[in-house]
Design a protein around this motif. Structure first.
Motif, mmCIF file in Angstrom:
data_model
loop_
_atom_site.group_PDB
_atom_site.id
_atom_site.type_symbol
_atom_site.label_atom_id
_atom_site.label_comp_id
_atom_site.label_asym_id
_atom_site.label_seq_id
_atom_site.Cartn_x
_atom_site.Cartn_y
_atom_site.Cartn_z
ATOM 1 N N ASP A 40 43.082 -24.067 7.115
ATOM 2 C CA ASP A 40 43.138 -24.733 9.136
ATOM 3 C C ASP A 40 41.709 -23.510 9.115
ATOM 4 O O ASP A 40 40.819 -24.190 10.168
ATOM 5 C CB ASP A 40 44.113 -23.354 9.505
ATOM 6 C CG ASP A 40 44.206 -24.080 10.958
ATOM 7 O OD1 ASP A 40 43.711 -25.071 11.400
ATOM 8 O OD2 ASP A 40 44.418 -23.094 12.088
ATOM 9 N N ILE A 61 38.273 -25.481 8.090
ATOM 10 C CA ILE A 61 38.346 -26.865 9.154
ATOM 11 C C ILE A 61 37.681 -26.688 10.749
ATOM 12 O O ILE A 61 37.097 -27.156 11.093
ATOM 13 C CB ILE A 61 39.732 -27.380 9.723
ATOM 14 C CG1 ILE A 61 40.576 -28.482 8.964
ATOM 15 C CG2 ILE A 61 39.620 -29.120 10.616
ATOM 16 C CD1 ILE A 61 41.849 -28.753 9.032
ATOM 17 N N ARG A 62 38.359 -25.260 10.613
ATOM 18 C CA ARG A 62 37.322 -24.715 11.914
ATOM 19 C C ARG A 62 36.172 -24.080 11.491
ATOM 20 O O ARG A 62 35.095 -23.891 12.858
ATOM 21 C CB ARG A 62 38.192 -22.766 12.234
ATOM 22 C CG ARG A 62 39.755 -23.722 13.285
ATOM 23 C CD ARG A 62 40.733 -22.152 13.158
ATOM 24 N NE ARG A 62 40.044 -21.072 13.944
ATOM 25 C CZ ARG A 62 40.334 -20.531 13.205
ATOM 26 N NH1 ARG A 62 41.760 -19.632 12.647
ATOM 27 N NH2 ARG A 62 40.142 -18.807 13.781
ATOM 28 N N ARG A 86 38.522 -28.747 19.136
ATOM 29 C CA ARG A 86 40.051 -29.483 18.731
ATOM 30 C C ARG A 86 40.102 -30.985 19.278
ATOM 31 O O ARG A 86 41.419 -31.004 18.346
ATOM 32 C CB ARG A 86 41.395 -29.041 20.619
ATOM 33 C CG ARG A 86 41.501 -27.501 20.236
ATOM 34 C CD ARG A 86 42.645 -26.841 20.974
ATOM 35 N NE ARG A 86 41.494 -27.002 22.621
ATOM 36 C CZ ARG A 86 40.908 -25.818 22.819
ATOM 37 N NH1 ARG A 86 40.454 -24.841 22.268
ATOM 38 N NH2 ARG A 86 40.450 -25.739 24.082
ATOM 39 N N ARG A 94 39.472 -31.893 15.158
ATOM 40 C CA ARG A 94 41.034 -31.731 14.159
ATOM 41 C C ARG A 94 42.100 -32.604 14.524
ATOM 42 O O ARG A 94 42.603 -33.029 13.143
ATOM 43 C CB ARG A 94 41.085 -30.357 14.712
ATOM 44 C CG ARG A 94 41.691 -30.271 13.688
ATOM 45 C CD ARG A 94 42.395 -27.954 14.079
ATOM 46 N NE ARG A 94 43.471 -27.537 13.689
ATOM 47 C CZ ARG A 94 44.467 -27.539 13.551
ATOM 48 N NH1 ARG A 94 44.448 -27.886 14.724
ATOM 49 N NH2 ARG A 94 46.012 -26.771 13.307
ATOM 50 N N THR A 111 37.552 -33.976 5.121
ATOM 51 C CA THR A 111 37.542 -33.243 7.034
ATOM 52 C C THR A 111 36.957 -31.960 7.045
ATOM 53 O O THR A 111 36.566 -32.028 8.488
ATOM 54 C CB THR A 111 39.502 -32.126 7.075
ATOM 55 O OG1 THR A 111 39.819 -33.622 6.785
ATOM 56 C CG2 THR A 111 39.725 -32.368 8.349
ATOM 57 N N ARG A 112 36.514 -31.318 6.311
ATOM 58 C CA ARG A 112 35.789 -30.086 7.080
ATOM 59 C C ARG A 112 34.694 -30.605 7.266
ATOM 60 O O ARG A 112 33.921 -30.200 8.273
ATOM 61 C CB ARG A 112 35.667 -28.491 5.595
ATOM 62 C CG ARG A 112 34.622 -28.179 6.027
ATOM 63 C CD ARG A 112 34.341 -26.974 4.859
ATOM 64 N NE ARG A 112 33.915 -27.091 3.986
ATOM 65 C CZ ARG A 112 33.128 -26.645 2.532
ATOM 66 N NH1 ARG A 112 34.353 -25.674 2.974
ATOM 67 N NH2 ARG A 112 32.438 -27.419 1.832
ATOM 68 N N MET A 143 34.277 -32.445 10.850
ATOM 69 C CA MET A 143 34.677 -32.183 11.547
ATOM 70 C C MET A 143 33.348 -31.316 12.529
ATOM 71 O O MET A 143 32.947 -31.157 14.206
ATOM 72 C CB MET A 143 34.525 -30.174 10.852
ATOM 73 C CG MET A 143 36.496 -30.559 11.212
ATOM 74 S SD MET A 143 37.608 -31.317 12.791
ATOM 75 C CE MET A 143 37.503 -29.867 13.669
#
Lengths: 236, 293
Positions: free
Chosen positions: A95, A98-99, A111, A114, A146-147, A150
């Motif tokens: 998590d 990803i943030r 948000r 994600r 995914t990162r 983002m």
């Protein structure tokens, strides 16, 4: 219209030059694959574009020169780089990885995105509180992608996403990348050594040899090219 | 029983001071891989700064806060002016420079404020109060509470804020931090600033107990090294637990083993350092570095 253009770009490490006068265009919305043997300069090519190593020559992104910008500014301009070996933050949770990918964006945007990207990689959703370092190779690759997503990049650079993964996992990964391109129109430049799976999803490709582009063609033609088949696809 | 209990509580207060200096060491080590040997001397200067500000008429608590803020800036400047330019130099070069800085700061304090000891008032009122079995001095309780609050703030910074997350990312995998748009040098700068501020806190807390003098941190830095080694040099939790353990063990050994007493207490720290390095070199909470080929 080409989103990324390289004009006589040279790059290397300290005194050793690796890339010689590269000219390359990546069309907006396309997936382009860069094939080449070990040491051909594929990773150097991506690092030069993302500004993590010194380079000379022109790099145009969306018509704007970016070859003088720092790596951080290039990220902010909209180029996401998934480095070789994935480069996840091993000490941080999935998590948090990803943030951190959304570092340059607002909390609301982060948000929304994600949820969107996790729907492409549902496996990651189950792993959110886990440390990134404890993930399998395939999951780490999904996390690294995914990162980078983002950032909501317009161009995604992927350095050997198949490295160390079983063929079935690689196949799934490339299908997901194709689906993401389908839905978002994101442009991708993928460096690969295992060529056949990459060529299945790509529109066009180039072959890099000793730091120079020796062949460029559509993905379909490259997949049918005898020499490419012999050297990179393993057919005799 | 009462003596034992009060030794434990006093040990925790000493330990809280060691923990804040150990945290300072761990912060700079985690972010840049460099142990700042001058951390103790910087803390000593911070304590002198409080004394100087009070001599100029500022009350104690504002003086302490100003000193901590100035120390933050000084830590950041140290990173920008010495550590970052040397980031590609050999480790031995950096260590030599920091030991040089240690000696320079020590002499500087003697030059400006002389080697005569000066009193620095405690942040906390005099007096004791009873808490169940324990007879606790207000200072002991105050030190433990202040350090606990600072730890809580640090925890909130790192776990709940975007910049805290970016600092952890930059310390963990700097190459990837750049690729998500984090300015790694800025994060390391802030990290060294926080380290110096934590060091300042330890200096300000310890000065009233040992009197202000240029050598006042010599013992404390050894205990902080013992704490960081025991807890694991890359672990924040380890620095805190290590600090508290060292404080308690030091007090118990000094009280109950007569031939050690207060004079030889420092041996305890050295034994802890050697013992940890021999038995568990990564410390209680440290992670062994695995290099993947």
């Amino acid at each position: 219209m080409s989103l990324l253009g390289l004009r006589r770009m040279r790059a290397g490490y300290d005194a050793r030059s690796v890339l010689h006068d590269i000219d390359l265009d990546v069309e907006a919305g396309q997936i382009q694959v860069v094939l080449g043997a070990n040491g051909a300069g594929k990773t150097t090519l991506l690092r030069a574009i993302s500004g993590t190593i010194a380079r000379q020559g022109e790099i145009l992104f969306d018509g704007r020169r970016i070859d003088q910008l720092s790596a951080r500014k290039i990220v902010a301009a909209g180029i996401g780089h998934v480095p070789q070996g994935r480069g996840t933050f091993a000490d941080l949770t999935v998590d948090e990885n990803i943030r951190l990918g959304a570092y340059l964006r607002t909390a609301t945007e982060a948000r929304q995105d994600r949820e969107r990207w996790l729907s492409f990689f549902p496996r990651l959703r189950e792993r959110l509180p886990q440390q990134a370092g404890s993930l399998s190779g395939g999951e780490q690759q999904m996390l690294a992608i995914t990162r980078a997503l983002m950032l909501r990049p317009r161009l995604l650079l992927l350095d050997e996403p198949s490295l160390g993964l079983a063929p079935i996992i690689t196949q799934g990964l490339f299908r997901t990348l194709a689906a993401i391109r389908e839905e978002t129109g994101m442009t991708m430049l993928i460096v690969e050594q295992s060529a056949n799976l990459a060529l299945e999803v790509a529109d066009s490709g180039v072959v890099l040899e000793s730091g120079q582009i020796v062949l460029r063609d559509s993905a379909r033609n490259l997949a049918g090219n005898d020499e490419v088949r012999r050297i990179y696809l393993g057919y005799e | 029983m009462t003596l034992f209990a009060s030794q434990i509580v006093d040990g925790l207060a000493d330990g809280a001071i060691y923990a804040s200096l150990a945290l300072a060491l761990v912060f700079s080590y985690r972010s840049t891989g460099i142990v700042n040997f001058a951390q103790g001397e910087m803390a000593m200067l911070s304590a002198y700064l409080v004394w100087q500000l009070m001599a100029w008429g500022l009350p104690l608590i504002p003086a302490a806060l100003v000193s901590i803020a100035v120390s933050f800036v000084a830590g950041a400047l140290l990173y920008a002016s010495i550590v970052r330019p040397l980031s590609h130099a050999s480790l031995l070069t950096v260590v030599s420079v920091l030991i040089g800085l240690y000696l320079a700061l020590n002499s500087l304090a003697g030059f400006i404020w002389t080697y005569t000891i000066k009193p620095l008032p405690s942040l906390f009122p005099k007096g004791h109060f009873r808490l169940g079995w324990f007879n606790i001095s207000a200072e002991t309780a105050g030190i433990i509470i202040v350090v606990a609050v600072v730890l809580l703030l640090l925890y909130l910074l790192f776990e709940t804020t975007k910049i805290g997350l970016a600092m952890r990312g930059a310390a963990s995998t700097p190459d990837s931090a750049v690729l998500v748009g984090v300015s790694v040098p800025l994060m390391l700068l802030i990290g060294w600033g926080i380290a110096a501020a934590l060091g300042a806190l330890s200096g300000i807390l310890v000065a009233p107990r040992v009197f202000l003098n240029p050598t006042m941190m010599f013992g404390v830095i050894i205990y902080a090294f013992a704490a960081a080694t025991l807890g694991g040099f890359d672990s924040i939790v380890g620095a805190v637990v290590g600090g508290l353990l060292v404080g308690v063990v030091e007090n118990l050994v000094g009280t109950y083993i007569p031939w050690i007493g207060p004079d030889l207490k420092i041996i305890v720290a050295l034994v802890l350092i050697f013992g940890t390095l021999l038995i568990k070199p990564d410390g209680l909470f440290g992670r062994s570095k695995v290099v993947r080929l």
